[in-house]
Motif scaffolding. Structure first.
Motif, PDB file in Angstrom:
ATOM      1  N   THR A  14     121.166 -68.841   5.853  1.00 45.05           N
ATOM      2  CA  THR A  14     121.534 -68.380   6.533  1.00 45.05           C
ATOM      3  C   THR A  14     121.399 -66.917   5.643  1.00 45.05           C
ATOM      4  OG1 THR A  14     123.251 -69.664   7.728  1.00 45.05           O
ATOM      5  CG2 THR A  14     123.227 -67.085   7.920  1.00 45.05           C
ATOM      6  N   ILE A  15     121.594 -67.395   4.420  1.00 39.06           N
ATOM      7  CA  ILE A  15     121.258 -65.675   3.621  1.00 39.06           C
ATOM      8  C   ILE A  15     119.996 -65.648   3.912  1.00 39.06           C
ATOM      9  CG2 ILE A  15     120.904 -65.476   1.325  1.00 39.06           C
ATOM     10  CD1 ILE A  15     123.599 -66.832   1.309  1.00 39.06           C
ATOM     11  N   ALA A  16     118.744 -66.502   3.718  1.00 37.19           N
ATOM     12  CA  ALA A  16     117.738 -66.537   4.176  1.00 37.19           C
ATOM     13  C   ALA A  16     116.834 -65.954   4.991  1.00 37.19           C
ATOM     14  CB  ALA A  16     116.412 -67.854   3.368  1.00 37.19           C
ATOM     15  N   ALA A  21     124.464 -61.382  14.830  1.00 41.02           N
ATOM     16  CA  ALA A  21     124.968 -62.449  16.356  1.00 41.02           C
ATOM     17  C   ALA A  21     125.288 -63.344  15.819  1.00 41.02           C
ATOM     18  CB  ALA A  21     124.377 -61.490  17.255  1.00 41.02           C
ATOM     19  N   TRP A  22     123.801 -64.301  15.613  1.00 37.48           N
ATOM     20  CA  TRP A  22     123.637 -65.136  15.487  1.00 37.48           C
ATOM     21  C   TRP A  22     124.197 -65.861  13.744  1.00 37.48           C
ATOM     22  CZ3 TRP A  22     118.259 -68.027  16.456  1.00 37.48           C
ATOM     23  CH2 TRP A  22     118.413 -69.310  16.560  1.00 37.48           C
ATOM     24  N   ALA A  23     124.383 -64.973  13.148  1.00 36.03           N
ATOM     25  CA  ALA A  23     124.912 -65.455  11.435  1.00 36.03           C
ATOM     26  C   ALA A  23     126.077 -65.350  12.399  1.00 36.03           C
ATOM     27  CB  ALA A  23     124.529 -64.066  10.623  1.00 36.03           C
ATOM     28  N   TYR A  56     114.647 -66.575  12.669  1.00 36.00           N
ATOM     29  CA  TYR A  56     114.770 -67.972  14.112  1.00 36.00           C
ATOM     30  C   TYR A  56     115.089 -69.095  13.696  1.00 36.00           C
ATOM     31  CZ  TYR A  56     114.899 -63.258  15.836  1.00 36.00           C
ATOM     32  OH  TYR A  56     115.311 -62.063  15.876  1.00 36.00           O
ATOM     33  N   MET A  57     114.345 -69.404  12.845  1.00 40.25           N
ATOM     34  CA  MET A  57     113.622 -70.904  12.398  1.00 40.25           C
ATOM     35  C   MET A  57     114.795 -71.094  11.519  1.00 40.25           C
ATOM     36  SD  MET A  57     109.669 -71.458  12.265  1.00 40.25           S
ATOM     37  CE  MET A  57     109.476 -70.565  11.596  1.00 40.25           C
ATOM     38  N   LEU A  58     115.294 -70.155  10.561  1.00 41.63           N
ATOM     39  CA  LEU A  58     115.927 -70.665   9.440  1.00 41.63           C
ATOM     40  C   LEU A  58     117.763 -71.110  10.126  1.00 41.63           C
ATOM     41  CD1 LEU A  58     114.592 -68.270   6.848  1.00 41.63           C
ATOM     42  CD2 LEU A  58     114.962 -70.778   6.313  1.00 41.63           C
ATOM     43  N   LEU A  59     118.161 -69.512  11.398  1.00 39.31           N
ATOM     44  CA  LEU A  59     119.077 -69.556  11.881  1.00 39.31           C
ATOM     45  C   LEU A  59     119.012 -71.134  12.540  1.00 39.31           C
ATOM     46  CD1 LEU A  59     119.693 -66.157  12.586  1.00 39.31           C
ATOM     47  CD2 LEU A  59     121.002 -66.930  10.828  1.00 39.31           C
ATOM     48  N   ALA A  60     118.037 -71.611  13.192  1.00 41.08           N
ATOM     49  CA  ALA A  60     118.144 -72.810  14.007  1.00 41.08           C
ATOM     50  C   ALA A  60     118.591 -73.976  13.338  1.00 41.08           C
ATOM     51  CB  ALA A  60     116.585 -72.813  14.884  1.00 41.08           C
ATOM     52  N   THR A  61     117.929 -74.012  12.138  1.00 44.86           N
ATOM     53  CA  THR A  61     118.495 -74.630  10.892  1.00 44.86           C
ATOM     54  C   THR A  61     120.218 -74.732  10.474  1.00 44.86           C
ATOM     55  OG1 THR A  61     115.999 -74.671  10.142  1.00 44.86           O
ATOM     56  CG2 THR A  61     117.386 -75.533   8.955  1.00 44.86           C
TER      57      THR A  61
END
Length: 115
Positions: A82-84, A39-41, A96-101
């Motif tokens: 996002t891929i990571a 959902a975040w992506a 979640y840290m990667l999506l926040a970035t």
């Protein structure tokens, strides 16, 4: 100096474990976590489309030599994060840290394309 060497050695050992595709031996991620990451992506993808439209208008409206490379770099950084996040979905907090970035890069892209 030895502290930096040991930290670098530890990082080299931990990174391949953090960013790898899960194997059969790994526990299955919780369905809620997978749904939240998806959902975040998806929200980032929709926001990225808006930023891409603004970037396109900015590219054709006025020539600025710095604009194209900066917008492309910001977009690629967000896309890589996002891929990571998907590659590390078997971890607890890393996606979640990667999506926040990636969200921060989306906001930066929004600001840059508004200039």
């Amino acid at each position: 100096m030895s502290v930096d060497v040991s930290r670098a050695k530890r990082l080299r050992q931990q990174l391949p474990d953090a960013f790898r595709l899960p194997t059969e031996a790994d526990p299955r991620p919780d369905n809620r976590q997978i749904a939240a990451v998806c959902a975040w992506a998806a929200a980032l993808g929709l926001g990225g489309m808006a930023v891409a439209l603004r970037a396109f208008v900015g590219l054709i409206s006025e020539y600025r030599a710095w604009y194209g490379p900066v917008v492309i770099t910001i977009g690629l950084l967000g896309l890589a994060c996002t891929i990571a996040a998907f590659a590390s979905v078997h971890r607890r907090r890393l996606p979640y840290m990667l999506l926040a970035t990636a969200s921060v890069t989306l906001l930066i892209g929004w600001v840059v394309t508004g200039l």
